[in-house]
Scaffold this motif. Structure first.
Motif, PDB file in Angstrom:
ATOM      1  N   SER A   9       7.137   7.131   2.753  1.00 28.76           N
ATOM      2  CA  SER A   9       6.635   7.696   4.010  1.00 28.76           C
ATOM      3  C   SER A   9       7.728   7.730   5.070  1.00 28.76           C
ATOM      4  O   SER A   9       8.330   6.700   5.384  1.00 28.76           O
ATOM      5  CB  SER A   9       5.481   6.844   4.548  1.00 28.76           C
ATOM      6  OG  SER A   9       4.491   6.674   3.557  1.00 28.76           O
ATOM      7  N   ILE A  10       7.977   8.907   5.623  1.00 25.04           N
ATOM      8  CA  ILE A  10       8.897   9.026   6.761  1.00 25.04           C
ATOM      9  C   ILE A  10       8.061   8.985   8.035  1.00 25.04           C
ATOM     10  O   ILE A  10       7.078   9.719   8.155  1.00 25.04           O
ATOM     11  CB  ILE A  10       9.672  10.365   6.715  1.00 25.04           C
ATOM     12  CG1 ILE A  10      10.575  10.433   5.488  1.00 25.04           C
ATOM     13  CG2 ILE A  10      10.476  10.562   7.999  1.00 25.04           C
ATOM     14  CD1 ILE A  10      11.295  11.784   5.318  1.00 25.04           C
ATOM     15  N   SER A  24       4.476   0.176  11.062  1.00 24.05           N
ATOM     16  CA  SER A  24       4.139  -1.215  10.733  1.00 24.05           C
ATOM     17  C   SER A  24       2.870  -1.270   9.889  1.00 24.05           C
ATOM     18  O   SER A  24       2.782  -2.026   8.911  1.00 24.05           O
ATOM     19  CB  SER A  24       3.925  -2.027  12.020  1.00 24.05           C
ATOM     20  OG  SER A  24       5.042  -1.899  12.855  1.00 24.05           O
ATOM     21  N   ARG A  25       1.907  -0.459  10.243  1.00 27.08           N
ATOM     22  CA  ARG A  25       0.648  -0.420   9.490  1.00 27.08           C
ATOM     23  C   ARG A  25       0.877   0.119   8.077  1.00 27.08           C
ATOM     24  O   ARG A  25       0.335  -0.392   7.100  1.00 27.08           O
ATOM     25  CB  ARG A  25      -0.283   0.460  10.280  1.00 27.08           C
ATOM     26  CG  ARG A  25      -1.752   0.310  10.236  1.00 27.08           C
ATOM     27  CD  ARG A  25      -2.335  -1.043  10.061  1.00 27.08           C
ATOM     28  NE  ARG A  25      -3.462  -0.879   9.145  1.00 27.08           N
ATOM     29  CZ  ARG A  25      -4.540  -0.191   9.442  1.00 27.08           C
ATOM     30  NH1 ARG A  25      -4.711   0.334  10.631  1.00 27.08           N
ATOM     31  NH2 ARG A  25      -5.492  -0.047   8.550  1.00 27.08           N
ATOM     32  N   TYR A  26       1.699   1.186   7.985  1.00 33.38           N
ATOM     33  CA  TYR A  26       1.990   1.762   6.664  1.00 33.38           C
ATOM     34  C   TYR A  26       2.672   0.706   5.781  1.00 33.38           C
ATOM     35  O   TYR A  26       2.355   0.587   4.590  1.00 33.38           O
ATOM     36  CB  TYR A  26       2.902   2.990   6.801  1.00 33.38           C
ATOM     37  CG  TYR A  26       2.179   4.292   7.099  1.00 33.38           C
ATOM     38  CD1 TYR A  26       0.941   4.308   7.738  1.00 33.38           C
ATOM     39  CD2 TYR A  26       2.725   5.512   6.735  1.00 33.38           C
ATOM     40  CE1 TYR A  26       0.293   5.502   8.017  1.00 33.38           C
ATOM     41  CE2 TYR A  26       2.076   6.711   7.006  1.00 33.38           C
ATOM     42  CZ  TYR A  26       0.863   6.697   7.641  1.00 33.38           C
ATOM     43  OH  TYR A  26       0.211   7.883   7.910  1.00 33.38           O
ATOM     44  N   GLY A  54       7.640  -8.992   4.729  1.00 37.55           N
ATOM     45  CA  GLY A  54       7.287  -8.722   3.328  1.00 37.55           C
ATOM     46  C   GLY A  54       7.116  -7.250   3.007  1.00 37.55           C
ATOM     47  O   GLY A  54       6.728  -6.896   1.893  1.00 37.55           O
ATOM     48  N   GLY A  55       7.404  -6.374   3.980  1.00 43.08           N
ATOM     49  CA  GLY A  55       7.250  -4.937   3.746  1.00 43.08           C
ATOM     50  C   GLY A  55       8.524  -4.305   3.210  1.00 43.08           C
ATOM     51  O   GLY A  55       9.560  -4.964   3.077  1.00 43.08           O
ATOM     52  N   ARG A  56       8.432  -3.005   2.898  1.00 45.22           N
ATOM     53  CA  ARG A  56       9.613  -2.251   2.456  1.00 45.22           C
ATOM     54  C   ARG A  56       9.902  -1.186   3.515  1.00 45.22           C
ATOM     55  O   ARG A  56       9.064  -0.301   3.766  1.00 45.22           O
ATOM     56  CB  ARG A  56       9.359  -1.602   1.097  1.00 45.22           C
ATOM     57  CG  ARG A  56       9.393  -2.623  -0.049  1.00 45.22           C
ATOM     58  CD  ARG A  56       9.001  -1.996  -1.357  1.00 45.22           C
ATOM     59  NE  ARG A  56       7.599  -1.631  -1.351  1.00 45.22           N
ATOM     60  CZ  ARG A  56       7.019  -0.891  -2.289  1.00 45.22           C
ATOM     61  NH1 ARG A  56       7.722  -0.412  -3.291  1.00 45.22           N
ATOM     62  NH2 ARG A  56       5.728  -0.618  -2.228  1.00 45.22           N
ATOM     63  N   VAL A 236      -3.410   6.090   8.954  1.00 44.94           N
ATOM     64  CA  VAL A 236      -3.555   5.519   7.609  1.00 44.94           C
ATOM     65  C   VAL A 236      -4.585   6.336   6.828  1.00 44.94           C
ATOM     66  O   VAL A 236      -4.345   6.758   5.695  1.00 44.94           O
ATOM     67  CB  VAL A 236      -3.967   4.033   7.648  1.00 44.94           C
ATOM     68  CG1 VAL A 236      -4.370   3.534   6.254  1.00 44.94           C
ATOM     69  CG2 VAL A 236      -2.836   3.179   8.199  1.00 44.94           C
ATOM     70  N   PHE A 237      -5.731   6.573   7.441  1.00 43.70           N
ATOM     71  CA  PHE A 237      -6.783   7.351   6.758  1.00 43.70           C
ATOM     72  C   PHE A 237      -6.246   8.717   6.310  1.00 43.70           C
ATOM     73  O   PHE A 237      -6.434   9.112   5.150  1.00 43.70           O
ATOM     74  CB  PHE A 237      -7.998   7.537   7.682  1.00 43.70           C
ATOM     75  CG  PHE A 237      -8.982   8.540   7.163  1.00 43.70           C
ATOM     76  CD1 PHE A 237      -9.769   8.268   6.051  1.00 43.70           C
ATOM     77  CD2 PHE A 237      -9.102   9.789   7.769  1.00 43.70           C
ATOM     78  CE1 PHE A 237     -10.664   9.213   5.555  1.00 43.70           C
ATOM     79  CE2 PHE A 237      -9.991  10.735   7.273  1.00 43.70           C
ATOM     80  CZ  PHE A 237     -10.774  10.450   6.164  1.00 43.70           C
TER      81      PHE A 237
END
Ligand SMILES: NC(=O)c1ccc[n+]([C@@H]2O[C@H](COP(=O)([O-])OP(=O)(O)OC[C@H]3O[C@@H](n4cnc5c(N)ncnc54)[C@H](O)[C@@H]3O)[C@@H](O)[C@H]2O)c1
Length: 260
Positions: A9-10, A24-26, A54-56, A236-237
Protein backbone atom coordinates in the motif's frame (compact mmCIF):
# COMPACT_ATOMS: atom_id res chain seq x y z
CA UNK A 1 -8.20 -10.78 12.15
CA UNK A 2 -6.09 -8.35 10.11
CA UNK A 3 -8.00 -6.91 7.16
CA UNK A 4 -5.11 -5.91 4.85
CA UNK A 5 -2.68 -8.80 5.27
CA UNK A 6 0.35 -8.37 2.95
CA UNK A 7 -1.37 -5.66 0.88
CA UNK A 8 1.36 -3.49 -0.63
CA UNK A 9 0.00 0.00 0.00
CA UNK A 10 1.30 3.43 -0.98
CA UNK A 11 0.06 6.30 1.21
CA UNK A 12 0.95 9.80 -0.03
CA UNK A 13 1.31 12.66 2.44
CA UNK A 14 1.86 10.02 5.12
CA UNK A 15 4.15 12.11 7.33
CA UNK A 16 1.46 13.66 9.50
CA UNK A 17 -2.28 14.16 9.97
CA UNK A 18 -4.76 12.01 8.09
CA UNK A 19 -2.07 10.27 5.99
CA UNK A 20 -0.16 9.27 9.12
CA UNK A 21 -3.34 7.88 10.70
CA UNK A 22 -4.16 5.86 7.56
CA UNK A 23 -0.59 4.54 7.18
CA UNK A 24 -0.44 3.56 10.86
CA UNK A 25 -3.78 1.79 10.69
CA UNK A 26 -2.82 -0.03 7.47
CA UNK A 27 0.41 -1.25 9.11
CA UNK A 28 -1.61 -2.57 12.08
CA UNK A 29 -3.95 -4.34 9.63
CA UNK A 30 -1.01 -6.27 8.17
CA UNK A 31 -0.23 -4.14 5.09
CA UNK A 32 3.25 -3.37 3.78
CA UNK A 33 3.14 0.43 3.76
CA UNK A 34 5.17 2.72 1.51
CA UNK A 35 5.13 6.13 3.16
CA UNK A 36 5.44 8.88 0.54
CA UNK A 37 5.95 12.44 1.71
CA UNK A 38 7.87 15.53 0.70
CA UNK A 39 9.06 15.93 4.31
CA UNK A 40 11.93 13.50 4.87
CA UNK A 41 12.20 13.97 8.63
CA UNK A 42 8.49 13.26 9.23
CA UNK A 43 8.47 10.25 6.88
CA UNK A 44 11.59 8.61 8.30
CA UNK A 45 10.36 9.10 11.86
CA UNK A 46 7.02 7.45 11.10
CA UNK A 47 8.66 4.52 9.28
CA UNK A 48 10.84 3.89 12.32
CA UNK A 49 7.84 4.11 14.68
CA UNK A 50 5.80 1.66 12.63
CA UNK A 51 8.66 -0.83 12.37
CA UNK A 52 9.31 -0.60 16.12
CA UNK A 53 5.61 -1.35 16.67
CA UNK A 54 5.97 -4.56 14.63
CA UNK A 55 4.67 -3.23 11.30
CA UNK A 56 6.20 -3.25 7.83
CA UNK A 57 6.89 0.24 6.45
CA UNK A 58 9.39 2.07 4.29
CA UNK A 59 9.75 5.78 3.57
CA UNK A 60 10.16 7.08 0.02
CA UNK A 61 10.66 10.82 -0.26
CA UNK A 62 8.28 12.06 -2.97
CA UNK A 63 6.95 15.33 -4.32
CA UNK A 64 3.43 14.80 -5.63
CA UNK A 65 3.72 18.02 -7.64
CA UNK A 66 6.50 16.40 -9.71
CA UNK A 67 5.65 13.70 -12.27
CA UNK A 68 9.16 12.17 -12.27
CA UNK A 69 8.98 11.85 -8.51
CA UNK A 70 5.59 10.09 -8.79
CA UNK A 71 7.04 7.65 -11.35
CA UNK A 72 10.02 6.96 -9.07
CA UNK A 73 7.63 6.22 -6.19
CA UNK A 74 5.68 3.68 -8.24
CA UNK A 75 8.82 2.13 -9.77
CA UNK A 76 10.64 1.76 -6.46
CA UNK A 77 7.54 0.18 -4.85
CA UNK A 78 7.34 -2.32 -7.70
CA UNK A 79 11.03 -3.12 -7.64
CA UNK A 80 10.96 -3.69 -3.86
CA UNK A 81 7.65 -5.56 -3.55
CA UNK A 82 6.64 -6.62 -7.09
CA UNK A 83 3.12 -5.15 -6.91
CA UNK A 84 0.86 -2.33 -5.69
CA UNK A 85 -2.39 -3.46 -4.10
CA UNK A 86 -3.58 -0.14 -2.66
CA UNK A 87 -2.89 3.51 -3.43
CA UNK A 88 -4.12 6.15 -0.97
CA UNK A 89 -3.86 9.55 -2.64
CA UNK A 90 -3.84 11.78 0.44
CA UNK A 91 -1.16 14.49 -0.06
CA UNK A 92 -2.62 17.97 -0.55
CA UNK A 93 -1.91 21.61 0.25
CA UNK A 94 -3.98 24.70 1.01
CA UNK A 95 -4.09 27.90 3.05
CA UNK A 96 -6.76 30.35 4.14
CA UNK A 97 -7.50 32.84 1.31
CA UNK A 98 -10.43 35.12 0.51
CA UNK A 99 -12.07 34.87 -2.90
CA UNK A 100 -10.27 37.97 -4.25
CA UNK A 101 -6.90 37.02 -2.73
CA UNK A 102 -6.30 33.87 -4.79
CA UNK A 103 -3.39 34.43 -7.20
CA UNK A 104 -2.28 32.35 -10.19
CA UNK A 105 0.63 31.16 -8.05
CA UNK A 106 -1.76 29.96 -5.32
CA UNK A 107 -3.89 28.23 -7.95
CA UNK A 108 -0.92 26.38 -9.48
CA UNK A 109 0.53 25.41 -6.09
CA UNK A 110 -2.78 23.91 -4.97
CA UNK A 111 -3.81 22.23 -8.21
CA UNK A 112 -0.35 20.83 -9.00
CA UNK A 113 -0.46 18.67 -5.88
CA UNK A 114 -4.17 18.20 -5.16
CA UNK A 115 -5.55 17.38 -8.60
CA UNK A 116 -2.72 17.04 -11.17
CA UNK A 117 -0.40 15.04 -8.90
CA UNK A 118 -3.31 12.93 -7.67
CA UNK A 119 -4.34 12.05 -11.24
CA UNK A 120 -0.86 11.07 -12.41
CA UNK A 121 -0.31 9.02 -9.27
CA UNK A 122 -3.57 7.16 -10.00
CA UNK A 123 -2.54 6.66 -13.63
CA UNK A 124 0.94 5.41 -12.78
CA UNK A 125 -0.26 3.01 -10.06
CA UNK A 126 -3.22 1.80 -12.15
CA UNK A 127 -0.83 0.73 -14.94
CA UNK A 128 0.76 -1.65 -12.44
CA UNK A 129 -2.58 -2.77 -10.96
CA UNK A 130 -3.89 -3.51 -14.46
CA UNK A 131 -1.03 -5.92 -15.21
CA UNK A 132 -1.37 -7.71 -11.87
CA UNK A 133 -5.15 -8.24 -12.13
CA UNK A 134 -6.58 -5.54 -9.85
CA UNK A 135 -6.15 -3.09 -7.00
CA UNK A 136 -7.75 -0.40 -4.88
CA UNK A 137 -7.42 3.38 -5.07
CA UNK A 138 -8.65 5.63 -2.26
CA UNK A 139 -8.56 9.35 -3.03
CA UNK A 140 -8.79 11.79 -0.14
CA UNK A 141 -11.03 14.59 -1.42
CA UNK A 142 -12.96 16.96 0.90
CA UNK A 143 -16.48 18.19 1.51
CA UNK A 144 -15.03 21.43 0.07
CA UNK A 145 -15.31 19.66 -3.29
CA UNK A 146 -19.08 19.45 -2.73
CA UNK A 147 -19.38 23.15 -1.92
CA UNK A 148 -18.86 23.30 1.87
CA UNK A 149 -18.68 27.09 2.27
CA UNK A 150 -16.38 27.33 5.33
CA UNK A 151 -13.44 25.84 3.44
CA UNK A 152 -9.93 27.34 3.14
CA UNK A 153 -10.33 28.86 -0.33
CA UNK A 154 -12.12 28.57 -3.67
CA UNK A 155 -9.14 27.13 -5.54
CA UNK A 156 -8.79 24.31 -2.98
CA UNK A 157 -12.53 23.59 -3.30
CA UNK A 158 -12.09 23.37 -7.08
CA UNK A 159 -9.16 20.97 -6.73
CA UNK A 160 -11.25 18.69 -4.50
CA UNK A 161 -14.26 18.88 -6.84
CA UNK A 162 -11.83 17.66 -9.51
CA UNK A 163 -10.85 14.73 -7.27
CA UNK A 164 -14.50 13.69 -6.86
CA UNK A 165 -15.13 13.88 -10.63
CA UNK A 166 -11.88 12.04 -11.47
CA UNK A 167 -12.76 9.33 -8.94
CA UNK A 168 -15.96 8.59 -10.89
CA UNK A 169 -14.28 8.60 -14.32
CA UNK A 170 -11.36 6.51 -13.03
CA UNK A 171 -13.80 4.04 -11.43
CA UNK A 172 -15.67 3.54 -14.70
CA UNK A 173 -12.47 3.44 -16.78
CA UNK A 174 -10.77 0.90 -14.51
CA UNK A 175 -13.71 -1.28 -13.41
CA UNK A 176 -12.99 -3.82 -16.16
CA UNK A 177 -9.45 -4.17 -14.77
CA UNK A 178 -10.79 -5.04 -11.29
CA UNK A 179 -9.54 -1.72 -9.88
CA UNK A 180 -11.95 -0.05 -7.46
CA UNK A 181 -11.63 3.72 -7.05
CA UNK A 182 -13.37 5.60 -4.24
CA UNK A 183 -12.99 8.96 -2.53
CA UNK A 184 -13.32 10.01 1.10
CA UNK A 185 -14.53 13.55 1.75
CA UNK A 186 -13.41 14.56 5.24
CA UNK A 187 -15.13 17.42 7.01
CA UNK A 188 -13.41 19.44 9.72
CA UNK A 189 -10.47 17.27 10.87
CA UNK A 190 -8.04 18.28 13.60
CA UNK A 191 -4.62 18.10 11.92
CA UNK A 192 -1.69 20.51 11.52
CA UNK A 193 -3.27 21.68 8.26
CA UNK A 194 -6.50 22.47 10.09
CA UNK A 195 -4.64 24.56 12.68
CA UNK A 196 -2.67 26.38 9.94
CA UNK A 197 -5.92 27.28 8.14
CA UNK A 198 -7.42 28.34 11.50
CA UNK A 199 -4.52 30.75 12.10
CA UNK A 200 -5.17 32.26 8.63
CA UNK A 201 -8.84 32.74 9.50
CA UNK A 202 -7.84 34.41 12.81
CA UNK A 203 -5.78 36.96 10.84
CA UNK A 204 -8.55 37.70 8.31
CA UNK A 205 -11.54 37.70 10.70
CA UNK A 206 -10.14 39.32 13.85
CA UNK A 207 -11.79 36.54 15.91
CA UNK A 208 -9.80 34.29 18.23
CA UNK A 209 -8.82 30.72 17.27
CA UNK A 210 -11.02 29.42 20.12
CA UNK A 211 -14.05 31.39 18.84
CA UNK A 212 -13.60 30.12 15.27
CA UNK A 213 -13.10 26.52 16.40
CA UNK A 214 -16.11 26.62 18.74
CA UNK A 215 -18.32 28.07 15.98
CA UNK A 216 -17.13 25.37 13.57
CA UNK A 217 -17.85 22.56 16.03
CA UNK A 218 -21.25 24.08 16.85
CA UNK A 219 -22.12 24.00 13.14
CA UNK A 220 -21.54 20.22 12.95
CA UNK A 221 -24.82 18.31 13.54
CA UNK A 222 -23.11 15.50 15.49
CA UNK A 223 -21.25 18.20 17.44
CA UNK A 224 -17.66 17.05 17.02
CA UNK A 225 -14.95 17.54 14.43
CA UNK A 226 -13.07 14.50 13.11
CA UNK A 227 -9.95 12.98 14.53
CA UNK A 228 -7.67 11.63 11.76
CA UNK A 229 -8.61 8.06 12.84
CA UNK A 230 -12.21 8.73 11.74
CA UNK A 231 -10.88 8.91 8.18
CA UNK A 232 -8.53 5.93 8.64
CA UNK A 233 -11.46 3.69 9.63
CA UNK A 234 -13.18 4.24 6.27
CA UNK A 235 -9.86 4.03 4.38
CA UNK A 236 -9.36 0.53 5.81
CA UNK A 237 -12.84 -0.56 4.73
CA UNK A 238 -12.40 0.79 1.18
CA UNK A 239 -9.10 -1.08 0.79
CA UNK A 240 -10.45 -4.31 2.29
CA UNK A 241 -12.16 -7.30 0.66
CA UNK A 242 -15.45 -6.14 2.22
CA UNK A 243 -15.58 -3.22 -0.26
CA UNK A 244 -15.10 -5.38 -3.36
CA UNK A 245 -18.34 -4.19 -4.96
CA UNK A 246 -18.00 -0.50 -4.02
CA UNK A 247 -16.54 1.87 -6.62
CA UNK A 248 -16.87 5.44 -7.88
CA UNK A 249 -18.28 6.72 -4.58
CA UNK A 250 -17.34 9.81 -2.55
CA UNK A 251 -17.95 9.16 1.12
CA UNK A 252 -18.42 12.07 3.52
CA UNK A 253 -16.95 11.73 7.03
CA UNK A 254 -18.11 15.02 8.49
CA UNK A 255 -20.55 14.60 11.39
CA UNK A 256 -23.48 15.45 9.12
CA UNK A 257 -22.34 18.76 7.59
CA UNK A 258 -23.17 17.81 3.99
CA UNK A 259 -25.78 15.39 2.70
CA UNK A 260 -24.63 14.96 -0.88
N1 LIG B 1 -7.71 18.53 7.95
C1 LIG B 1 -8.91 18.76 7.42
O1 LIG B 1 -9.79 19.42 8.02
C2 LIG B 1 -9.24 18.19 6.05
C3 LIG B 1 -10.56 18.34 5.59
C4 LIG B 1 -10.89 17.84 4.35
C5 LIG B 1 -9.95 17.19 3.58
N2 LIG B 1 -8.67 17.07 4.04
C6 LIG B 1 -7.72 16.40 3.16
O2 LIG B 1 -7.09 15.35 3.87
C7 LIG B 1 -5.77 15.17 3.34
C8 LIG B 1 -4.74 15.23 4.47
O3 LIG B 1 -4.89 16.49 5.12
P1 LIG B 1 -4.18 16.81 6.52
O4 LIG B 1 -5.11 17.71 7.24
O5 LIG B 1 -3.72 15.57 7.16
O6 LIG B 1 -2.93 17.67 5.98
P2 LIG B 1 -1.47 17.95 6.64
O7 LIG B 1 -0.99 19.22 6.00
O8 LIG B 1 -1.53 17.89 8.11
O9 LIG B 1 -0.61 16.72 6.08
C9 LIG B 1 -0.33 16.65 4.70
C10 LIG B 1 0.93 15.85 4.45
O10 LIG B 1 1.19 15.91 3.04
C11 LIG B 1 2.55 16.20 2.81
N3 LIG B 1 2.71 16.91 1.53
C12 LIG B 1 2.38 18.18 1.25
N4 LIG B 1 2.72 18.47 -0.02
C13 LIG B 1 3.27 17.35 -0.54
C14 LIG B 1 3.83 17.04 -1.81
N5 LIG B 1 3.93 17.95 -2.79
N6 LIG B 1 4.30 15.79 -2.01
C15 LIG B 1 4.24 14.86 -1.01
N7 LIG B 1 3.74 15.11 0.21
C16 LIG B 1 3.26 16.35 0.44
C17 LIG B 1 2.95 17.07 4.00
O11 LIG B 1 4.37 17.04 4.21
C18 LIG B 1 2.16 16.42 5.14
O12 LIG B 1 2.90 15.38 5.75
C19 LIG B 1 -5.59 16.23 2.27
O13 LIG B 1 -5.93 15.68 1.02
C20 LIG B 1 -6.60 17.28 2.68
O14 LIG B 1 -6.99 18.11 1.60
C21 LIG B 1 -8.30 17.56 5.25
Amino acid sequence: MARLTDAVSIVTGAGRGIGKAIASRYAREGAVVVLADIDQALGEKLAQELIEAGGRAVFQQSDLANLSSIDRLVESTCSSYGRIDVLVNNAAVTKSLGFFEVTEGDWDWIHNVNSKGLFFCMQSAARVMQTQGGGRIVNIASIAGKGYPATSNVSYAGSKGAVIAMTRIAASSLAGDNINVNAICPGVTRTDLYYEVMRGKVRSSGKSEEEIMAALDASIPIGRSNEPDDIADLAVFLASAEARNVTGQSWNVDGGLMWD
